[in-house]
Design a protein around this motif. Sequence first.
Motif, PDB file in Angstrom:
ATOM      1  N   PRO A 135      96.419 100.242  18.135  1.00 41.23           N
ATOM      2  CA  PRO A 135      95.218 100.772  18.790  1.00 41.23           C
ATOM      3  C   PRO A 135      93.958  99.990  18.410  1.00 41.23           C
ATOM      4  O   PRO A 135      93.740  99.687  17.232  1.00 41.23           O
ATOM      5  N   CYS A 136      93.175  99.652  19.423  1.00 41.88           N
ATOM      6  CA  CYS A 136      91.938  98.901  19.184  1.00 41.88           C
ATOM      7  C   CYS A 136      91.093  98.925  20.458  1.00 41.88           C
ATOM      8  O   CYS A 136      91.534  99.397  21.502  1.00 41.88           O
ATOM      9  N   VAL A 137      89.889  98.413  20.318  1.00 43.55           N
ATOM     10  CA  VAL A 137      89.086  98.090  21.508  1.00 43.55           C
ATOM     11  C   VAL A 137      89.185  96.581  21.646  1.00 43.55           C
ATOM     12  O   VAL A 137      88.971  95.854  20.674  1.00 43.55           O
ATOM     13  N   ALA A 138      89.574  96.105  22.842  1.00 42.37           N
ATOM     14  CA  ALA A 138      89.719  94.665  23.046  1.00 42.37           C
ATOM     15  C   ALA A 138      88.578  94.150  23.898  1.00 42.37           C
ATOM     16  O   ALA A 138      88.267  94.710  24.953  1.00 42.37           O
ATOM     17  N   LEU A 139      87.939  93.089  23.413  1.00 43.87           N
ATOM     18  CA  LEU A 139      86.884  92.413  24.177  1.00 43.87           C
ATOM     19  C   LEU A 139      87.441  91.046  24.581  1.00 43.87           C
ATOM     20  O   LEU A 139      87.750  90.216  23.721  1.00 43.87           O
ATOM     21  N   LEU A 148      86.213  94.885  28.666  1.00 43.98           N
ATOM     22  CA  LEU A 148      86.286  95.723  27.473  1.00 43.98           C
ATOM     23  C   LEU A 148      87.398  96.742  27.744  1.00 43.98           C
ATOM     24  O   LEU A 148      87.354  97.464  28.743  1.00 43.98           O
ATOM     25  N   VAL A 149      88.405  96.746  26.855  1.00 40.51           N
ATOM     26  CA  VAL A 149      89.619  97.518  27.124  1.00 40.51           C
ATOM     27  C   VAL A 149      89.928  98.427  25.937  1.00 40.51           C
ATOM     28  O   VAL A 149      89.842  97.990  24.787  1.00 40.51           O
ATOM     29  N   ALA A 150      90.292  99.680  26.225  1.00 42.28           N
ATOM     30  CA  ALA A 150      90.746 100.569  25.162  1.00 42.28           C
ATOM     31  C   ALA A 150      92.263 100.435  25.091  1.00 42.28           C
ATOM     32  O   ALA A 150      92.962 100.732  26.056  1.00 42.28           O
ATOM     33  N   VAL A 151      92.740  99.955  23.947  1.00 40.68           N
ATOM     34  CA  VAL A 151      94.181  99.719  23.783  1.00 40.68           C
ATOM     35  C   VAL A 151      94.754 100.813  22.885  1.00 40.68           C
ATOM     36  O   VAL A 151      94.270 101.017  21.767  1.00 40.68           O
ATOM     37  N   ALA A 261      79.464  99.709  21.300  1.00 44.46           N
ATOM     38  CA  ALA A 261      79.489 100.925  22.121  1.00 44.46           C
ATOM     39  C   ALA A 261      80.929 101.330  22.438  1.00 44.46           C
ATOM     40  O   ALA A 261      81.269 102.522  22.454  1.00 44.46           O
ATOM     41  N   GLY A 262      81.792 100.337  22.665  1.00 43.64           N
ATOM     42  CA  GLY A 262      83.204 100.611  22.939  1.00 43.64           C
ATOM     43  C   GLY A 262      83.876 101.293  21.760  1.00 43.64           C
ATOM     44  O   GLY A 262      84.635 102.253  21.907  1.00 43.64           O
ATOM     45  N   LEU A 263      83.561 100.792  20.554  1.00 40.68           N
ATOM     46  CA  LEU A 263      84.139 101.389  19.342  1.00 40.68           C
ATOM     47  C   LEU A 263      83.633 102.816  19.168  1.00 40.68           C
ATOM     48  O   LEU A 263      84.378 103.733  18.803  1.00 40.68           O
ATOM     49  N   CYS A 270      89.183  99.459  15.192  1.00 46.89           N
ATOM     50  CA  CYS A 270      89.653  98.072  15.240  1.00 46.89           C
ATOM     51  C   CYS A 270      89.129  97.400  16.505  1.00 46.89           C
ATOM     52  O   CYS A 270      89.193  97.975  17.595  1.00 46.89           O
ATOM     53  N   LEU A 271      88.588  96.201  16.342  1.00 42.65           N
ATOM     54  CA  LEU A 271      88.074  95.431  17.482  1.00 42.65           C
ATOM     55  C   LEU A 271      88.840  94.111  17.558  1.00 42.65           C
ATOM     56  O   LEU A 271      88.917  93.376  16.570  1.00 42.65           O
ATOM     57  N   ALA A 272      89.414  93.821  18.739  1.00 46.04           N
ATOM     58  CA  ALA A 272      90.185  92.585  18.930  1.00 46.04           C
ATOM     59  C   ALA A 272      89.475  91.727  19.972  1.00 46.04           C
ATOM     60  O   ALA A 272      89.281  92.161  21.104  1.00 46.04           O
TER      61      ALA A 272
END
Length: 344
Positions: A135-139, A148-151, A261-263, A270-272
Amino acid sequence: MTDAAGPLVLAIETSCDETAAAVVRGDGVVLSNEVASQVLRHRPYGGVVPELASREHNLALRPVIAGSLEQAGIALADVGIIAATAGPGLASSLLIGHTAAKALSLACRLPFYPVNHLEGHLWSPFMGGAGPPRPCVALIVSGGHTLLVAVEGYGRCRMLGTTRDDAAGEAFDKGAKLLGLPYPGGPELDRLSAGGDPEAFAFPRSMVGSGDHDFSFSGLKTSLRYRLEKLSPAERSERSADLCASYQAAIVDILVEKAEAGLRTTGSTCLAVSGGVSRNRLLRTRLQEMARKSGFELLLAEPDFATDNAAMIGFTAALKWRHGEETGPLERDIDPNLKLMDGR
Ligand code: KG4
Ligand code: ZN
């Protein structure tokens, strides 16, 4: 050859102007990553010329594939899976690698995985020992896309936002062109910014604090054009580093704020970050500082896996294999407008 590490994947990527081939093990370990860049062929035209790109792919593909097998220390007979980028990208470029991969699959009687280029970027921060997708937010910030994707995990993603106009890489490249820098402008702008003052010129941070997860860069580019029109040729050249640094700072501020903002909205820790723009030194530093301060995990694609490469395509094919996904029918064609998901 199948053992505990899984079959060997031979992956081909020709979505734009890089001819690339790689060998990746079924467990995701990258054995080789060959890229033949066409940058110098396209530079005189200030951008990618599609017909030139496909001709160059045709010339470069065989030696690049041979190089990737050699670098991995294997023969074609050792390969267990063939993979290639099926889209999005330039149709005439995609066709070269995709067709060659399907021909190899047919001739060697090997399964074939068509791979979405954006999915390749999405998982690239997990390459090189970062562990399985989690799980992460992917940029994803590349020349053609800003997503910007919520994984939640492999195959479980939700689109948070995308750009309403230019992609982040486009903002770098178009801005660099206005500043008279050679193609591709992103790396040049990054280099020249190092000697400039990021606060010398005020450029807009469009849609920062807009409350949604979308991006916009076209106003920034226009603002640079107006600014340049007000400067004399001498001032432009004298203040070139300041202009670069200020323009770069605006793009990076937007990306950092949107990632944050995504996080915040997803509650993810987690940011990827992936795609060619993730090589940008200021962006990497700013994200690292933010991660240290806020205590989230930051996964940055390694520079060689950030710009277009075939290792990320092989890595994604290996993920598909590990998840028991069906291989693609050879009748399926490329899709230059392929989306990551949900029609976006
Ligand atoms: O991911 P990529 O190789 O290709 C696409 O899928 O589009 O990204 C290419 C983009 C170009 O716009 C290029 O200028 C940008 O990535 N780029 C950079 C840097 N290195 C590559 N932008 C800013 N700073 C860099 N260091
Ligand atoms: Zn790309």
